[in-house]
Design an enzyme around this catalytic site. Structure first.
Site, PDB file in Angstrom:
ATOM      1  N   LYS A  22       0.818  -1.145  -0.012  1.00  0.00           N
ATOM      2  CA  LYS A  22       0.083   0.014  -0.026  1.00  0.00           C
ATOM      3  C   LYS A  22       1.012   1.456   0.128  1.00  0.00           C
ATOM      4  O   LYS A  22       0.664   2.298  -0.827  1.00  0.00           O
ATOM      5  CB  LYS A  22      -0.839   0.056   1.406  1.00  0.00           C
ATOM      6  CG  LYS A  22      -1.475   1.396   1.324  1.00  0.00           C
ATOM      7  CD  LYS A  22      -2.409   1.177   2.722  1.00  0.00           C
ATOM      8  CE  LYS A  22      -1.643   1.617   4.207  1.00  0.00           C
ATOM      9  NZ  LYS A  22      -1.189   3.038   4.199  1.00  0.00           N
ATOM     10  N   ASN A  23       1.900   1.184   0.937  1.00  0.00           N
ATOM     11  CA  ASN A  23       2.597   2.531   1.001  1.00  0.00           C
ATOM     12  C   ASN A  23       3.338   2.773  -0.074  1.00  0.00           C
ATOM     13  O   ASN A  23       4.005   3.872  -0.424  1.00  0.00           O
ATOM     14  CB  ASN A  23       3.390   2.498   2.303  1.00  0.00           C
ATOM     15  CG  ASN A  23       2.438   2.559   3.706  1.00  0.00           C
ATOM     16  OD1 ASN A  23       1.109   2.845   3.340  1.00  0.00           O
ATOM     17  ND2 ASN A  23       2.891   2.230   4.682  1.00  0.00           N
ATOM     18  N   CYS A 116      -4.275  12.145  12.469  1.00  0.00           N
ATOM     19  CA  CYS A 116      -5.411  11.081  12.515  1.00  0.00           C
ATOM     20  C   CYS A 116      -5.275  10.499  13.950  1.00  0.00           C
ATOM     21  O   CYS A 116      -4.600  11.082  14.754  1.00  0.00           O
ATOM     22  CB  CYS A 116      -4.906  10.185  11.478  1.00  0.00           C
ATOM     23  SG  CYS A 116      -3.285   9.638  11.698  1.00  0.00           S
ATOM     24  N   ARG A 121       0.741  14.473  12.874  1.00  0.00           N
ATOM     25  CA  ARG A 121       1.330  13.921  11.538  1.00  0.00           C
ATOM     26  C   ARG A 121       1.693  15.216  10.966  1.00  0.00           C
ATOM     27  O   ARG A 121       1.102  15.666   9.840  1.00  0.00           O
ATOM     28  CB  ARG A 121       0.273  13.305  10.705  1.00  0.00           C
ATOM     29  CG  ARG A 121      -0.410  12.059  11.143  1.00  0.00           C
ATOM     30  CD  ARG A 121       0.721  10.688  11.665  1.00  0.00           C
ATOM     31  NE  ARG A 121       1.100  10.206  10.127  1.00  0.00           N
ATOM     32  CZ  ARG A 121       0.419   9.255   9.523  1.00  0.00           C
ATOM     33  NH1 ARG A 121      -0.735   8.831   9.951  1.00  0.00           N
ATOM     34  NH2 ARG A 121       1.020   8.814   8.417  1.00  0.00           N
ATOM     35  N   ASP A 304       4.188  -0.008  12.008  1.00  0.00           N
ATOM     36  CA  ASP A 304       2.847  -0.313  11.535  1.00  0.00           C
ATOM     37  C   ASP A 304       2.581  -1.735  11.810  1.00  0.00           C
ATOM     38  O   ASP A 304       1.380  -2.214  11.755  1.00  0.00           O
ATOM     39  CB  ASP A 304       2.859  -0.059   9.946  1.00  0.00           C
ATOM     40  CG  ASP A 304       2.829   1.356   9.564  1.00  0.00           C
ATOM     41  OD1 ASP A 304       3.245   1.576   8.236  1.00  0.00           O
ATOM     42  OD2 ASP A 304       2.703   2.228  10.293  1.00  0.00           O
ATOM     43  N   ARG A 396      -9.002  -0.403   3.891  1.00  0.00           N
ATOM     44  CA  ARG A 396      -8.121   0.410   3.134  1.00  0.00           C
ATOM     45  C   ARG A 396      -6.827  -0.004   3.047  1.00  0.00           C
ATOM     46  O   ARG A 396      -6.235   0.195   2.060  1.00  0.00           O
ATOM     47  CB  ARG A 396      -7.939   1.687   4.391  1.00  0.00           C
ATOM     48  CG  ARG A 396      -8.910   2.557   4.212  1.00  0.00           C
ATOM     49  CD  ARG A 396      -8.256   3.837   5.052  1.00  0.00           C
ATOM     50  NE  ARG A 396      -6.892   4.254   4.642  1.00  0.00           N
ATOM     51  CZ  ARG A 396      -5.967   4.650   5.482  1.00  0.00           C
ATOM     52  NH1 ARG A 396      -6.282   4.604   6.698  1.00  0.00           N
ATOM     53  NH2 ARG A 396      -4.610   4.708   5.013  1.00  0.00           N
TER      54      ARG A 396
HETATM   55  C1  EPZ Z   1       4.513   6.607   6.350  1.00  0.00           C
HETATM   56  O1  EPZ Z   1       3.881   7.755   7.171  1.00  0.00           O
HETATM   57  C2  EPZ Z   1       3.492   5.467   6.118  1.00  0.00           C
HETATM   58  N1  EPZ Z   1       2.272   5.953   5.447  1.00  0.00           N
HETATM   59  C3  EPZ Z   1       2.991   5.040   7.836  1.00  0.00           C
HETATM   60  O2  EPZ Z   1       2.073   4.025   7.614  1.00  0.00           O
HETATM   61  C4  EPZ Z   1       4.274   4.656   8.557  1.00  0.00           C
HETATM   62  O3  EPZ Z   1       3.666   4.422   9.976  1.00  0.00           O
HETATM   63  C5  EPZ Z   1       5.217   5.694   8.562  1.00  0.00           C
HETATM   64  O4  EPZ Z   1       5.482   6.137   7.079  1.00  0.00           O
HETATM   65  C6  EPZ Z   1       6.499   5.409   9.480  1.00  0.00           C
HETATM   66  O5  EPZ Z   1       7.058   4.163   8.946  1.00  0.00           O
HETATM   67  C7  EPZ Z   1       2.482   5.988   4.175  1.00  0.00           C
HETATM   68  O6  EPZ Z   1       3.829   5.811   3.558  1.00  0.00           O
HETATM   69  C8  EPZ Z   1       1.449   6.441   3.438  1.00  0.00           C
HETATM   70  P1  EPZ Z   1       6.823   9.664   8.762  1.00  0.00           P
HETATM   71  P2  EPZ Z   1       4.451   9.139   7.026  1.00  0.00           P
HETATM   72  O7  EPZ Z   1       6.962  10.923   7.878  1.00  0.00           O
HETATM   73  O8  EPZ Z   1       5.166   9.364   5.868  1.00  0.00           O
HETATM   74  C9  EPZ Z   1       7.134  12.863  12.193  1.00  0.00           C
HETATM   75  C10 EPZ Z   1       0.035   2.817   7.653  1.00  0.00           C
HETATM   76  O9  EPZ Z   1      -0.533   2.324   8.713  1.00  0.00           O
HETATM   77  N2  EPZ Z   1       7.159  13.750  11.249  1.00  0.00           N
HETATM   78  O10 EPZ Z   1       8.107   8.881   8.608  1.00  0.00           O
HETATM   79  O11 EPZ Z   1       3.684  10.137   7.603  1.00  0.00           O
HETATM   80  C11 EPZ Z   1       5.590  12.154  12.436  1.00  0.00           C
HETATM   81  O12 EPZ Z   1       4.697  13.069  12.966  1.00  0.00           O
HETATM   82  C12 EPZ Z   1       0.550   4.439   7.879  1.00  0.00           C
HETATM   83  O13 EPZ Z   1       0.278   2.135   6.761  1.00  0.00           O
HETATM   84  C13 EPZ Z   1       7.321  15.238  11.458  1.00  0.00           C
HETATM   85  O14 EPZ Z   1       7.466  15.452  12.752  1.00  0.00           O
HETATM   86  O15 EPZ Z   1       5.489   8.974   8.274  1.00  0.00           O
HETATM   87  C14 EPZ Z   1       5.596  10.825  12.841  1.00  0.00           C
HETATM   88  O16 EPZ Z   1       5.700  10.978  14.328  1.00  0.00           O
HETATM   89  C15 EPZ Z   1       0.381   4.887   9.341  1.00  0.00           C
HETATM   90  N3  EPZ Z   1       7.527  16.077  10.595  1.00  0.00           N
HETATM   91  C16 EPZ Z   1       7.127  10.410  12.659  1.00  0.00           C
HETATM   92  O17 EPZ Z   1       7.599  11.776  11.878  1.00  0.00           O
HETATM   93  C17 EPZ Z   1       7.236  15.611   9.130  1.00  0.00           C
HETATM   94  O18 EPZ Z   1       7.429  16.577   8.396  1.00  0.00           O
HETATM   95  C18 EPZ Z   1       7.406   9.638  11.345  1.00  0.00           C
HETATM   96  O19 EPZ Z   1       6.667  10.219  10.189  1.00  0.00           O
HETATM   97  C19 EPZ Z   1       7.084  14.524   8.931  1.00  0.00           C
HETATM   98  C20 EPZ Z   1       6.981  13.359   9.848  1.00  0.00           C
END
Ligand code: EPZ
Length: 417
Positions: A22-23, A116, A121, A304, A396
């Protein structure tokens, strides 16, 4: 709304085919809009997030056809730099359109993704990357507006190895002038999958999968054919369901390398695991051994998979400690497990799970995708009937989940509520 009705305690047995990631799909689908010609994507999971993205691309003017797990995208009608707000808010990953629209048109208007159930996020690292490439960024009325007369490659050091920021910057930089360096980059398998797809389109990206990614801008990209990598989190979920039911399950069509942290942890929990080519066989013990786990960016234990793992550990022979270091509050679902008799105490980012010999089925509600996966795993190992409300949320990210569970001998059915 629909619910998943589970009669628990069946030991899962047999083989389950794992679908495309998915991701990875939600990054590659917008990415191929950057090509001058049509692209064909194989092994795309038939899940709602993919269907929503297909609609978004059509609204942007692209020609899209989706046939089960094959998607063809022809970008030549793609002319709008404004993402459709009503669809964007349904799909958080639509924020990848910021990088794509900026790279394609030099401007972008994309509704801010909401937070969410697992945290606020933020996207500050994405915006920091776009600014470094020379874009003006404004945030008003819940819309991100980006503009750049020319994108200029630049060095970008991410404060955190954000998956989304790494991907969005890669998308914006691949046709910028000059070289971009992303340091402290995310190393997740789907970052590498996207880089491979972009390189097949003519991009010059090196180092994906390490913490330094070098992107040399090119003038244009062409269409390509790409097969999406298998979904490591879908695999992990079925492997944990096997352990939670003392079953014997083979997940097939996987890349074993991507599942190393999960395999290591399940072995610690007493599972016996055989790996061979593209399949992994998991045999669960009567009850799992307790384990301690800390979620981390790849190649650490994936956040995840934290929820289905916690569900599996509710029946362990002892106390497990789970530390969620990626998200602020990714234990919201624990209250639903406690309804089923689980003994869990959450303190900030740490959950202490005292294993109990039995869970009792009950009506529970999925609040987000992986919370739903957790409740599904718990219901499979609980006595009696568990009704998981919000089956659409699970669907989803899990293709044909009811059919796949039935194929493993689970007593489950989908009931429209
Ligand atoms: C991706 O989300 C995945 N979603 C998430 O999967 C997954 O949990 C996550 O990566 C970590 O592996 C998709 O790929 C569509 P991050 P993403 O940016 O890109 C903070 C699922 O269940 N952060 O690595 O949003 C953020 O708040 C979903 O499939 C900032 O602070 O993850 C989080 O605490 C859920 N500032 C941490 O970093 C930013 O600009 C990791 O976020 C970006 C992120």
């Amino acid at each position: 709304m629909a619910k998943l009705v589970i009669q628990g305690r069946n030991k899962l047995k047999g083989r389950v085919k794992i679908g495309g990631s998915k991701n990875s799909s939600v990054a590659i689908i917008p990415a191929v809009l950057l090509g001058d010609g049509p692209s064909t994507l194989e092994n795309v999971p038939a899940i709602r997030d993919v269907q929503v993205f297909a609609q978004i691309l059509k609204d942007l003017g692209a020609l899209v056809s989706l046939n089960q797990n094959t998607m063809t995208i022809s970008p030549n009608g793609f002319a709008s730099h404004v993402a459709p707000y009503d669809l964007v808010r349904k799909l958080r990953a639509s924020y990848y359109l910021m990088g794509v629209l900026l790279a394609k048109f030099g401007k972008a208007e994309v509704g801010l993704p909401g937070g969410c159930d697992i945290g606020p996020r933020p996207i500050d690292q994405h915006l920091k990357g776009f600014k470094a490439l020379g874009a003006a960024v404004s945030l008003e009325g819940g819309v991100v507006r980006l503009h750049a007369n020319k994108l200029q490659g630049a060095p970008i050091y991410l404060d955190i190895p954000s998956v989304g920021a790494t991907i969005n910057i890669m998308l914006a930089a691949c046709m910028a002038e000059g070289t971009t360096l992303i340091e402290n980059a995310a190393k997740e398998p789907h970052v590498v999958d996207l880089a491979n797809c972009l390189n097949a389109m003519g991009a010059r990206i090196h180092g994906a999968g390490t913490d330094i990614i070098r992107i040399r801008g090119v003038k244009s990209l062409k269409g390509t054919s790409h097969s999406v990598i298998p979904d490591d989190i879908e695999s992990a979920t079925y492997m944990m369901a096997a352990v939670a039911t003392a079953g014997d399950v083979e997940v097939e069509g996987v890349i074993t390398k991507h599942l190393e942290p999960v395999v290591a942890k399940l072995r610690e929990a007493g599972a016996s695991i055989e790996q061979n080519g593209d399949y992994i066989r998991v045999i669960g013990p009567e009850r799992p051994d307790p384990v301690n786990v800390k979620t981390l960016p790849y190649p650490g234990f994936p956040t995840d998979a934290q929820q289905p793992l916690t569900a599996m550990l509710t029946r362990a022979r002892g106390v497990s400690v789970i530390h969620e270091s990626v998200y602020e509050n990714r234990f919201g679902y624990v209250s639903e497990l406690i309804k089923m008799g689980a003994n869990i105490k959450v303190q900030g980012k740490t959950a202490v799970v005292e294993g109990t010999s039995r869970l009792v089925g009950s009506p529970v509600r999925a609040t987000d995708l992986r919370a739903g996966a957790s409740l599904m795993v718990a219901g499979l190992s609980a006595e009696g009937t568990t009704e998981v409300y919000g089956l659409e949320i699970i669907e989803r990210g899990y293709e044909s989940v009811v059919e796949k569970l039935k194929g493993l001998g689970a007593d489950v059915r989908r009931v429209e509520d």
